[in-house]
Design an enzyme around this catalytic site. Structure first.
Site, PDB file in Angstrom:
ATOM      1  N   GLU B  16       5.221  14.771   7.799  1.00 52.35           N
ATOM      2  CA  GLU B  16       5.220  13.392   8.266  1.00 52.35           C
ATOM      3  C   GLU B  16       6.296  13.152   9.318  1.00 52.35           C
ATOM      4  O   GLU B  16       6.776  12.034   9.495  1.00 52.35           O
ATOM      5  CB  GLU B  16       5.415  12.450   7.080  1.00 52.35           C
ATOM      6  CG  GLU B  16       4.228  12.449   6.156  1.00 52.35           C
ATOM      7  CD  GLU B  16       4.589  11.861   4.812  1.00 52.35           C
ATOM      8  OE1 GLU B  16       4.535  10.655   4.688  1.00 52.35           O
ATOM      9  OE2 GLU B  16       4.961  12.632   3.917  1.00 52.35           O
ATOM     10  N   SER B 152       1.932   9.594   2.758  1.00 50.84           N
ATOM     11  CA  SER B 152       1.093   9.238   3.897  1.00 50.84           C
ATOM     12  C   SER B 152      -0.372   9.630   3.795  1.00 50.84           C
ATOM     13  O   SER B 152      -1.027   9.820   4.792  1.00 50.84           O
ATOM     14  CB  SER B 152       1.635   9.866   5.183  1.00 50.84           C
ATOM     15  OG  SER B 152       2.863   9.307   5.502  1.00 50.84           O
ATOM     16  N   TYR B 222      -2.492   5.237  10.379  1.00 51.36           N
ATOM     17  CA  TYR B 222      -1.638   5.315  11.549  1.00 51.36           C
ATOM     18  C   TYR B 222      -2.314   5.011  12.870  1.00 51.36           C
ATOM     19  O   TYR B 222      -1.723   5.142  13.909  1.00 51.36           O
ATOM     20  CB  TYR B 222      -0.935   6.669  11.611  1.00 51.36           C
ATOM     21  CG  TYR B 222       0.018   6.789  10.472  1.00 51.36           C
ATOM     22  CD1 TYR B 222       1.105   5.934  10.400  1.00 51.36           C
ATOM     23  CD2 TYR B 222      -0.203   7.686   9.445  1.00 51.36           C
ATOM     24  CE1 TYR B 222       1.964   5.990   9.331  1.00 51.36           C
ATOM     25  CE2 TYR B 222       0.663   7.747   8.378  1.00 51.36           C
ATOM     26  CZ  TYR B 222       1.745   6.901   8.324  1.00 51.36           C
ATOM     27  OH  TYR B 222       2.596   6.941   7.279  1.00 51.36           O
ATOM     28  N   ARG B 261       8.038   0.512  -2.718  1.00 51.81           N
ATOM     29  CA  ARG B 261       6.728  -0.091  -2.459  1.00 51.81           C
ATOM     30  C   ARG B 261       5.761   0.486  -3.467  1.00 51.81           C
ATOM     31  O   ARG B 261       5.664   1.712  -3.624  1.00 51.81           O
ATOM     32  CB  ARG B 261       6.256   0.216  -1.049  1.00 51.81           C
ATOM     33  CG  ARG B 261       5.101  -0.684  -0.616  1.00 51.81           C
ATOM     34  CD  ARG B 261       4.474  -0.194   0.678  1.00 51.81           C
ATOM     35  NE  ARG B 261       3.669   0.981   0.420  1.00 51.81           N
ATOM     36  CZ  ARG B 261       3.645   2.058   1.194  1.00 51.81           C
ATOM     37  NH1 ARG B 261       4.377   2.124   2.277  1.00 51.81           N
ATOM     38  NH2 ARG B 261       2.878   3.090   0.879  1.00 51.81           N
ATOM     39  N   ASP B 263       1.931   0.859  -4.603  1.00 56.41           N
ATOM     40  CA  ASP B 263       0.547   0.739  -4.148  1.00 56.41           C
ATOM     41  C   ASP B 263      -0.366   0.631  -5.355  1.00 56.41           C
ATOM     42  O   ASP B 263      -0.214   1.369  -6.328  1.00 56.41           O
ATOM     43  CB  ASP B 263       0.165   1.954  -3.297  1.00 56.41           C
ATOM     44  CG  ASP B 263       0.999   2.056  -2.030  1.00 56.41           C
ATOM     45  OD1 ASP B 263       1.580   1.018  -1.627  1.00 56.41           O
ATOM     46  OD2 ASP B 263       1.084   3.148  -1.444  1.00 56.41           O
ATOM     47  N   GLU B 276       0.753   4.519  -7.049  1.00 56.22           N
ATOM     48  CA  GLU B 276       2.004   5.261  -6.890  1.00 56.22           C
ATOM     49  C   GLU B 276       3.140   4.339  -6.498  1.00 56.22           C
ATOM     50  O   GLU B 276       2.906   3.204  -6.070  1.00 56.22           O
ATOM     51  CB  GLU B 276       1.849   6.337  -5.814  1.00 56.22           C
ATOM     52  CG  GLU B 276       1.544   5.773  -4.442  1.00 56.22           C
ATOM     53  CD  GLU B 276       1.430   6.866  -3.388  1.00 56.22           C
ATOM     54  OE1 GLU B 276       2.458   7.479  -3.090  1.00 56.22           O
ATOM     55  OE2 GLU B 276       0.318   7.092  -2.873  1.00 56.22           O
ATOM     56  N   ASN B 278       6.448   4.291  -3.914  1.00 55.84           N
ATOM     57  CA  ASN B 278       7.095   4.957  -2.779  1.00 55.84           C
ATOM     58  C   ASN B 278       8.558   4.574  -2.729  1.00 55.84           C
ATOM     59  O   ASN B 278       8.887   3.392  -2.658  1.00 55.84           O
ATOM     60  CB  ASN B 278       6.441   4.526  -1.472  1.00 55.84           C
ATOM     61  CG  ASN B 278       4.997   4.952  -1.410  1.00 55.84           C
ATOM     62  OD1 ASN B 278       4.699   6.112  -1.148  1.00 55.84           O
ATOM     63  ND2 ASN B 278       4.093   4.028  -1.693  1.00 55.84           N
ATOM     64  N   GLY B 282       7.501   3.328   4.640  1.00 57.89           N
ATOM     65  CA  GLY B 282       7.518   3.443   6.103  1.00 57.89           C
ATOM     66  C   GLY B 282       8.123   2.215   6.761  1.00 57.89           C
ATOM     67  O   GLY B 282       8.069   1.113   6.233  1.00 57.89           O
TER      68      GLY B 282
END
Lengths: 423, 316
Positions: B16, B152, B222, B261, B263, B276, B278, B282
């Site tokens: 990444e 990602s 992205y 974060r 998800d 999950e 994080n 990002g």
């Protein structure tokens, strides 16, 4: 109502052409691959480190002293006359007779491909390419929304029988493809060269089917073994021939050319005017001066000798380190060779591990096909990495492939058994 | 008073890398604007020497993926005694490994999709490919295969038909030696960012992600324009509260600090299911944490400054 956030508020403005252009995971992986600890067989770069910098500096000085004002001015869309004359003589050496006004200078071969796409392709038009085909051509023609029909290659280049069948089928369906695009010598990505016999047959087929042939020959001069083979352009004037200074001199000067019948050339000239008026006057004159006054063939020979040596190192390493199930082409020139692994392998998936663990980069074969095939193949560049890196990189890649193969095999075998049970 | 010197760690050699460089540049710009002296470090084998030489007061970790989010760099900074942004070593290790975090979710009664995890060793050394029929029976179709430790959405595969499973597993195993086979949950994709305030985890407005594809993949993530977002998510007040509370619980359960974060998929049938957590969300143009913060009235620069502030308060 919750506010909606669109990251790209101009999305609705884009042309359908632009909407088709996308980034890819592979591109992101290559950003990692540009790190110095990665041995990269992924590039397509000639080795400019061996060029005579002093001679090029002198040539540049002479151009500026003699005709500096013109070199720093706009030029004609066809290209600088002196450079076109030089191209006529280069092509003459390769057995082709063209007039100076049958040539247009482009910004490298890539712009030539873009222009040919622009003047020939309407959305949905059929074009015929080799499978695999040059990725830059696929990109250029895709942006004009071509419908790709691909004909497989073997060690002697594009296969005639499937090509004839395809042309026959198209004719029966009342369809006329816009052109056949070929890289006849030291193919990118496959490394193979189209045989003389097949070249002759293609010229016949082109005439029988009123088929426009684009002969893209950037690597023809990079021959290490065997004798040159006549170009199709030398057999038939109506073929559109294109080449570039990128591989015989430098990709940095961004100069290529198209030699085409005059009516096509006129359209290309309009495309050139609209795109960027003219190629760099400065670059064109420097290249002209270099080719007129410097022993360019000597330096090209230094480069091709280097490539030959590196190809030999790569072939020997492949023999030593790759599993017996792998096959590869043995190019007699150029920059690339093509490896085919057992059909169950997927080189796109393997790339992540190759970059991350083996620290070796290559281009997955899938990139060179338009129909999702080629998953078990890869392109390896041998012109740029040094010989020790080539051996080391191939050893690491071979080890990875072998371990992946063992792994894939247990999987697929097991799965077939399961499938049989379920039937 | 002079502002503390910040070293922004970015790039590195994870898969990444590009995303991390984008996050790092954005963070650096924001800090410069706020008047912080900064040094940008593209992480390589000289990291420790560089840190010793630069002597930053605090490190902003803008690394993503392996070594940046998995506890590696955090451990190193603990050893060097340099405060750094975001969760600590434990949460990073656990959060980065989806198999371990999901095991913990189950133990803590945090709803998560049924799953199994399989390692390369299980296939190579123990003939796990013989158990694929059982995997499908246990999880059901369609299912998702993902590398256990990879951010990602790289290497994530959607499996509709049973014969696609082997290829999906092989693909995911190219990204990590351990993979997760997870039941596909149909529902709204949502992301809840947690930002601590005086040591208390607070959920930011929920971001709802709408894609035209079957699931949120790397490409959509992205490339701009492919995906639409609703902030706050189109949810009832009660739903919002439940989900935000769940996110705080996840953050606390994995002993996170500062920021994270979470998800989730909001299934119509089963309610919110946690995918999950994080620990290194990002920070690019299109990232979810800055988007959620903006909806809460915290602009990008303030967000970065708050993260730096939390790290600095940990200094001896």
């Amino acid at each position: 109502m919750a506010p909606e956030i669109r990251l790209d508020k101009w999305k609705d403005l884009y042309s359908t052409r632009a909407q088709a252009l996308k980034s890819s995971v592979i591109r992101d992986l290559f950003i990692v691959a540009s790190r110095p600890d990665i041995i990269s067989f992924a590039g397509g770069m000639p080795d400019t480190r061996s060029l005579p910098m002093d001679l090029i500096a002198e040539a540049t000085r002479r151009v500026l002293e003699r005709e500096g004002a013109a070199a720093l001015q706009y030029g004609s869309s066809d290209g600088h006359l002196g450079l076109r004359e030089r191209i006529v003589s280069l092509m003459k050496n390769d057995g082709m007779t063209v007039d100076v006004d049958e040539i247009i200078i482009t910004d490298g071969g890539q712009q030539a491909l873009d222009f040919l796409g622009k003047i020939l392709i309407n959305p949905g038009d059929d074009i015929i390419v080799e499978g695999p085909s040059y990725v830059g051509a696929i990109q250029a023609f895709s942006s004009y929304q071509a419908n790709f029909l691909s004909v497989p290659l073997d060690d002697d280049g594009i296969q005639i029988e499937p090509l004839e069948r395809l042309l026959g089928d198209l004719k029966k369906g009342g369809k006329r493809p816009k052109f056949l695009y070929l890289v006849p010598a030291f193919h990118n990505p496959a490394g193979v060269t189209l045989s003389l016999e097949r070249r002759k047959r293609i010229v016949e087929l082109a005439s029988d089917h009123s088929l426009l042939v684009i002969e893209d020959n950037p690597y023809g001069q990079l021959r290490f073994d065997g004798n040159p083979i006549a170009t199709m352009k030398s057999m038939d004037d109506s073929i559109v021939y294109m080449s570039t200074f990128s591989k015989i001199f430098s990709p940095g000067v961004r100069l290529g050319w198209i030699a085409a019948p005059r009516p096509i050339l006129e359209k290309l000239n309009f495309a050139k005017q609209a795109a960027n008026l003219c190629s760099s006057s400065f670059s064109q004159r420097v290249v002209e001066e270099y080719f007129n006054t410097c022993p360019w063939q000597k330096y090209l020979k230094i480069q091709t000798d280097l490539y030959k040596e590196r190809r030999d190192v790569m072939l020997a390493a492949l023999e030593e380190f790759f599993p017996p199930e792998a096959r590869w082409t043995r190019p007699m020139g150029g920059l690339f060779l093509w490896v085919t692994l057992p059909s169950y392998m997927n080189t796109s998936e393997m790339l992540a591990e190759s970059i991350d663990q083996a620290k070796v980069a290559y281009v997955p074969g899938e990139a060179f096909f338009t129909d999702g095939s080629g998953k078990n193949s890869m392109r390896l560049n041998f012109s740029y990495p040094h010989r020790d890196s080539i051996r080391e990189g191939i050893a690491r890649l071979g080890k990875l492939i072998e371990s992946q193969m063992k792994f894939y095999e247990t999987f697929t075998k097991k799965l077939h058994i399961d499938d049989d049970k379920n039937r | 008073m002079a502002k503390p010197k910040v070293a922004v760690l970015m790039g590195g050699r994870s898969l990444e890398r590009e995303v991390s460089l984008k996050s790092g540049h954005r963070v650096s710009e924001a800090l410069k604007t706020k008047g912080y002296p900064i040094v940008q470090i593209d992480v390589n084998e000289n990291l420790v020497d560089l840190l010793k030489q630069e002597k930053p007061d605090v490190v902003y970790i803008a690394l993503h993926g392996k070594y940046g989010e998995d506890g590696t760099v955090q451990e190193l900074l603990e050893i060097l005694d340099i405060p750094y942004t975001g969760p600590g070593v434990y949460s990073s290790i656990i959060g980065f490994d989806k198999a371990i975090s999901k095991e913990i979710f189950q133990i803590a009664s945090i709803p998560t999709a049924p799953f199994v995890s399989l390692s390369e060793g299980a296939f190579k050394e123990m003939g796990a490919s013989g158990a694929l029929a059982e995997v499908i029976k246990k999880i059901g179709l369609p299912l998702i295969v993902k590398p256990a430790r990879q951010g990602s959405a790289l290497g994530i595969k959607y499996v509709k038909e049973r014969q696609e499973l082997a290829e999906a597993l092989l693909g995911a195993l190219s990204y990590d030696k351990k993979v997760l086979v997870e039941k596909y949950i149909l529902g709204k994709e949502i992301a809840v960012s947690i930002l601590e305030e005086d040591g208390e985890p607070k959920a930011l407005p929920i971001v709802e992600i709408v894609t035209e594809k079957d699931f949120f993949d790397f490409e959509a993530m992205y490339s701009m324009g492919e995906t639409k977002y609703f902030v706050p998510a189109r949810l009832s007040e009660a739903e919002t509260k439940t989900i935000q509370e769940l996110a705080v619980k996840v953050h606390k359960t994995l002993l996170c600090r500062d920021v994270s974060r979470i998800d989730m998929i909001l299934s119509e049938k089963d309610g919110p299911m946690v995918l999950e957590l994080n620990t290194g969300p990002g920070m690019t143009e299109t990232s979810l944490l800055p988007m959620a913060a903006a909806a809460a009235g915290i602009d990008y620069g303030d967000l970065v400054e708050r993260l730096i502030g939390m790290a600095l308060r940990r200094r001896g």
